[in-house]
Design a protein around this motif. Structure first.
Motif, PDB file in Angstrom:
ATOM      1  N   HIS A 110       0.839  -1.199   0.000  1.00  0.00           N
ATOM      2  CA  HIS A 110       0.000   0.000   0.000  1.00  0.00           C
ATOM      3  C   HIS A 110       0.872   1.246   0.000  1.00  0.00           C
ATOM      4  N   LEU A 111       0.904   1.897  -1.153  1.00  0.00           N
ATOM      5  CA  LEU A 111       1.722   3.094  -1.325  1.00  0.00           C
ATOM      6  C   LEU A 111       0.848   4.232  -1.809  1.00  0.00           C
ATOM      7  N   LYS A 112       1.256   5.465  -1.500  1.00  0.00           N
ATOM      8  CA  LYS A 112       0.599   6.618  -2.091  1.00  0.00           C
ATOM      9  C   LYS A 112       1.288   6.906  -3.420  1.00  0.00           C
ATOM     10  N   VAL A 113       0.516   6.983  -4.481  1.00  0.00           N
ATOM     11  CA  VAL A 113       1.097   7.279  -5.791  1.00  0.00           C
ATOM     12  C   VAL A 113       0.949   8.773  -6.084  1.00  0.00           C
ATOM     13  N   SER A 114       2.064   9.418  -6.390  1.00  0.00           N
ATOM     14  CA  SER A 114       2.041  10.852  -6.703  1.00  0.00           C
ATOM     15  C   SER A 114       1.995  11.069  -8.202  1.00  0.00           C
ATOM     16  N   VAL A 115       1.087  11.939  -8.633  1.00  0.00           N
ATOM     17  CA  VAL A 115       0.928  12.257 -10.055  1.00  0.00           C
ATOM     18  C   VAL A 115       1.118  13.764 -10.239  1.00  0.00           C
ATOM     19  N   ASN A 116       1.879  14.139 -11.259  1.00  0.00           N
ATOM     20  CA  ASN A 116       2.112  15.559 -11.546  1.00  0.00           C
ATOM     21  C   ASN A 116       0.964  16.158 -12.346  1.00  0.00           C
ATOM     22  N   LEU A 117       0.462  17.309 -11.910  1.00  0.00           N
ATOM     23  CA  LEU A 117      -0.577  18.016 -12.665  1.00  0.00           C
ATOM     24  C   LEU A 117      -0.021  19.329 -13.205  1.00  0.00           C
ATOM     25  N   SER A 118      -0.502  19.745 -14.367  1.00  0.00           N
ATOM     26  CA  SER A 118      -0.070  20.996 -14.987  1.00  0.00           C
ATOM     27  C   SER A 118      -1.174  22.041 -14.950  1.00  0.00           C
ATOM     28  N   THR A 119      -0.799  23.255 -15.334  1.00  0.00           N
ATOM     29  CA  THR A 119      -1.757  24.365 -15.369  1.00  0.00           C
ATOM     30  C   THR A 119      -3.055  24.000 -16.080  1.00  0.00           C
ATOM     31  N   ARG A 120      -2.901  23.450 -17.282  1.00  0.00           N
ATOM     32  CA  ARG A 120      -4.079  23.145 -18.095  1.00  0.00           C
ATOM     33  C   ARG A 120      -5.002  22.156 -17.399  1.00  0.00           C
ATOM     34  N   ASP A 121      -4.404  21.254 -16.613  1.00  0.00           N
ATOM     35  CA  ASP A 121      -5.229  20.296 -15.878  1.00  0.00           C
ATOM     36  C   ASP A 121      -6.075  21.027 -14.840  1.00  0.00           C
ATOM     37  N   LEU A 122      -5.441  21.980 -14.159  1.00  0.00           N
ATOM     38  CA  LEU A 122      -6.145  22.688 -13.086  1.00  0.00           C
ATOM     39  C   LEU A 122      -7.224  23.611 -13.619  1.00  0.00           C
ATOM     40  N   LEU A 123      -7.074  24.034 -14.882  1.00  0.00           N
ATOM     41  CA  LEU A 123      -8.083  24.913 -15.467  1.00  0.00           C
ATOM     42  C   LEU A 123      -9.278  24.114 -15.988  1.00  0.00           C
ATOM     43  N   ASP A 124      -9.125  22.794 -16.013  1.00  0.00           N
ATOM     44  CA  ASP A 124     -10.200  21.928 -16.499  1.00  0.00           C
ATOM     45  C   ASP A 124     -11.180  21.651 -15.365  1.00  0.00           C
ATOM     46  N   GLN A 125     -12.352  22.253 -15.468  1.00  0.00           N
ATOM     47  CA  GLN A 125     -13.293  22.123 -14.364  1.00  0.00           C
ATOM     48  C   GLN A 125     -13.877  20.721 -14.217  1.00  0.00           C
ATOM     49  N   ASP A 126     -13.692  19.904 -15.253  1.00  0.00           N
ATOM     50  CA  ASP A 126     -14.173  18.522 -15.169  1.00  0.00           C
ATOM     51  C   ASP A 126     -13.141  17.580 -14.549  1.00  0.00           C
ATOM     52  N   LEU A 127     -11.934  18.108 -14.250  1.00  0.00           N
ATOM     53  CA  LEU A 127     -10.875  17.226 -13.755  1.00  0.00           C
ATOM     54  C   LEU A 127     -11.291  16.391 -12.532  1.00  0.00           C
ATOM     55  N   PRO A 128     -11.873  17.009 -11.483  1.00  0.00           N
ATOM     56  CA  PRO A 128     -12.238  16.195 -10.312  1.00  0.00           C
ATOM     57  C   PRO A 128     -13.188  15.047 -10.659  1.00  0.00           C
ATOM     58  N   VAL A 129     -14.126  15.288 -11.557  1.00  0.00           N
ATOM     59  CA  VAL A 129     -15.068  14.240 -11.964  1.00  0.00           C
ATOM     60  C   VAL A 129     -14.339  13.133 -12.729  1.00  0.00           C
ATOM     61  N   LYS A 130     -13.444  13.547 -13.639  1.00  0.00           N
ATOM     62  CA  LYS A 130     -12.673  12.563 -14.412  1.00  0.00           C
ATOM     63  C   LYS A 130     -11.815  11.714 -13.478  1.00  0.00           C
ATOM     64  N   VAL A 131     -11.176  12.365 -12.519  1.00  0.00           N
ATOM     65  CA  VAL A 131     -10.311  11.661 -11.569  1.00  0.00           C
ATOM     66  C   VAL A 131     -11.135  10.658 -10.759  1.00  0.00           C
ATOM     67  N   ALA A 132     -12.279  11.096 -10.275  1.00  0.00           N
ATOM     68  CA  ALA A 132     -13.143  10.218  -9.473  1.00  0.00           C
ATOM     69  C   ALA A 132     -13.561   9.000 -10.284  1.00  0.00           C
ATOM     70  N   GLU A 133     -13.880   9.232 -11.555  1.00  0.00           N
ATOM     71  CA  GLU A 133     -14.314   8.143 -12.432  1.00  0.00           C
ATOM     72  C   GLU A 133     -13.193   7.116 -12.625  1.00  0.00           C
ATOM     73  N   ILE A 134     -11.981   7.605 -12.833  1.00  0.00           N
ATOM     74  CA  ILE A 134     -10.832   6.700 -13.025  1.00  0.00           C
ATOM     75  C   ILE A 134     -10.592   5.861 -11.771  1.00  0.00           C
ATOM     76  N   PHE A 135     -10.615   6.505 -10.595  1.00  0.00           N
ATOM     77  CA  PHE A 135     -10.377   5.777  -9.343  1.00  0.00           C
ATOM     78  C   PHE A 135     -11.439   4.708  -9.125  1.00  0.00           C
ATOM     79  N   MET A 136     -12.681   5.064  -9.413  1.00  0.00           N
ATOM     80  CA  MET A 136     -13.791   4.134  -9.197  1.00  0.00           C
ATOM     81  C   MET A 136     -13.655   2.921 -10.102  1.00  0.00           C
ATOM     82  N   ARG A 137     -13.355   3.193 -11.386  1.00  0.00           N
ATOM     83  CA  ARG A 137     -13.239   2.122 -12.357  1.00  0.00           C
ATOM     84  C   ARG A 137     -12.118   1.145 -12.002  1.00  0.00           C
ATOM     85  N   HIS A 138     -11.049   1.644 -11.363  1.00  0.00           N
ATOM     86  CA  HIS A 138      -9.922   0.768 -11.011  1.00  0.00           C
ATOM     87  C   HIS A 138      -9.963   0.305  -9.553  1.00  0.00           C
TER      88      HIS A 138
END
Ligand code: C2E
Ligand code: CA
Ligand code: CA
Ligand code: CA
Length: 277
Positions: A110-138
Motif C-alpha cells: 500500500h503506497l501513495k502514488v504521486s501524479v504531476n498536474l499541470s496548469t491546463r489540468d487545473l483549469l479543467d473544471q471537469d478534472l475532479p469528476v474525471k479523476v473520481a471516475e478513473i479511481f472508481m473504475r480501477h
C-alpha cells in the motif's frame, strides 16, 4: 542536431522551439504515441527517513519513440502544456497510476502514488469528476493518491486552480507543492490552499553538503513545513551524505538516485519486496 545527454537520452534541440511545421508534427507524433502505446509509466520510490520504509512513488512519464529512442519529459511536457495535449497525457498517467495502485494492493503493498498536474489540468473544471471516475473504475481510493502541483500551475488562474484543488482535496487526494522554493509566491499559496506536503526542489538538495546557503534553505523549509503541519519531502537525494543531513534535519521523506532511479512501473512491486527484505 541530436545530442547524447549524459544519462543516455538523445536530445533533439529542434523538437520544441523551431517553426510551427515541426511543432505540428510533434503534436501528431504525441497523439500517435498514445495510440501506439509508446508512452511508459516510470515510478520513483519515496522513502521515510525515520524507518526507511517505502511509503510512496512518483509517477514519471517516458516516451519510447520508435526512431528517436527514449525521449525524456522535459522534451515534450512543456510542448504538451502549450498545446493542451497535456490533458490527454495526464488522463493516461492517472489511468496507469490507478492500475498500478490496484496491482500493488493485490500484492499487499500500500503506497501513495504521486501524479504531476499541470496548469491546463487545473483549469479543467471537469478534472475532479474525471479523476473520481478513473479511481472508481480501477477500485482504488482517492486517499491512495497525491497530486503534485507547481506554483506556476497555480499562478495562471489562482481562483480557478484553487476551486479545482479544493474539490480534489475534498475527495480525499493529498496535495503537494512541487519544486517548492523556486517560485515567487509560495507562501501565499501555502496559506490559501489545502496542502498536505511540500517538496523541496532538488536544486537546493543537490548541493547541500557543499553549500551552506542551500543547507540553510533546506533546513528552514523543513521547519516551515512542520510548523504548518505539513509533510516535507526532499527530491534529488543522490548520496548518503545528503541522506544523513536530511535525516538529521528531520525531513520526512526522500526521493532520489541514492535509493532508486525511476523504474518501469511493473518493476516496483519486486523492488519494494526486495527493499523490505
Ligand atoms: P519533477 O516533477 O520535479 O520530477 C523530478 C525529476 O527529478 C524527475 O525527472 C526525476 O527523474 C528526477 N530525479 C529524481 N531523483 C533524482 C536525483 O537524485 N538527482 C537528479 N539530478 N534528478 C533526480 P524526469 O522524470 O526527467 O521529469 C522531469 C519533469 O518532467 C518532472 O519534474 C515533471 O515536472 C515533468 N513530468 C514528468 N512526468 C510527468 C507527468 O506525467 N505529467 C506532468 N505534468 N509532468 C511530468
Ligand atoms: Ca513532481
Ligand atoms: Ca520536483
Ligand atoms: Ca522539477
Amino acid at each position: 542536431t541530436a545530442k547524447q545527454r549524459n544519462d543516455g537520452a538523445v536530445v533533439y534541440e529542434e523538437s520544441i522551439d523551431e517553426g510551427s511545421q515541426q511543432s505540428l508534427s510533434l503534436l501528431t507524433e504525441l497523439r500517435r504515441a498514445v495510440e501506439n502505446n509508446e508512452l511508459r509509466l516510470f515510478v520513483q520510490p519515496k522513502i521515510t527517513f525515520s524507518s526507511g520504509s517505502v511509503v510512496g512513488a512518483e509517477a514519471l512519464v517516458r516516451w519510447q519513440h520508435p526512431v528517436r529512442g527514449n525521449v525524456f519529459p522535459d522534451q515534450f511536457i512543456p510542448f504538451a502544456e502549450q498545446t493542451g495535449f497535456i490533458r490527454v497525457l495526464t488522463q493516461w498517467v492517472l489511468e496507469r497510476s490507478a492500475e498500478l495502485c490496484h496491482a500493488l494492493a493485490q500484492r499487499g503493498i500500500h503506497l501513495k502514488v504521486s501524479v504531476n498536474l499541470s496548469t491546463r489540468d487545473l483549469l479543467d473544471q471537469d478534472l475532479p469528476v474525471k479523476v473520481a471516475e478513473i479511481f472508481m473504475r480501477h477500485h482504488v481510493s482517492p486517499g491512495a493518491f497525491c497530486l503534485e502541483i507547481t506554483e506556476s500551475a497555480i499562478m495562471d488562474d489562482p481562483v480557478r486552480a484553487q476551486q479545482t484543488l479544493e474539490r480534489l482535496h475534498a475527495m480525499g487526494c493529498d496535495l503537494s507543492i512541487d519544486d517548492f522554493g523556486t517560485g515567487y509566491s509560495s507562501l501565499a499559496y501555502l496559506k490559501r490552499l489545502p496542502v498536505d506536503e511540500l517538496k523541496i526542489d532538488k536544486s537546493f538538495v543537490l548541493n547541500m553538503a557543499n553549500d551552506v546557503g542551500d543547507a540553510k534553505i533546506v533546513r528552514s523549509t523543513i521547519d516551515l513545513g512542520h510548523n504548518m503541519g505539513l509533510r516535507v519531502v526532499a527530491e534529488g537525494v543522490e548520496d548518503d551524505a545528503a541522506w544523513n543531513i536530511l535525516a538529521e534535519m528531520g525531513c520526512d521523506q526522500g526521493q532520489g538516485y541514492f535509493m532508486s532511479r525511476p523504474m518501469p512501473a511493473d518493476q516496483l512491486a519486486g523492488w519494494v519486496e526486495n527493499w523490505r527484505a
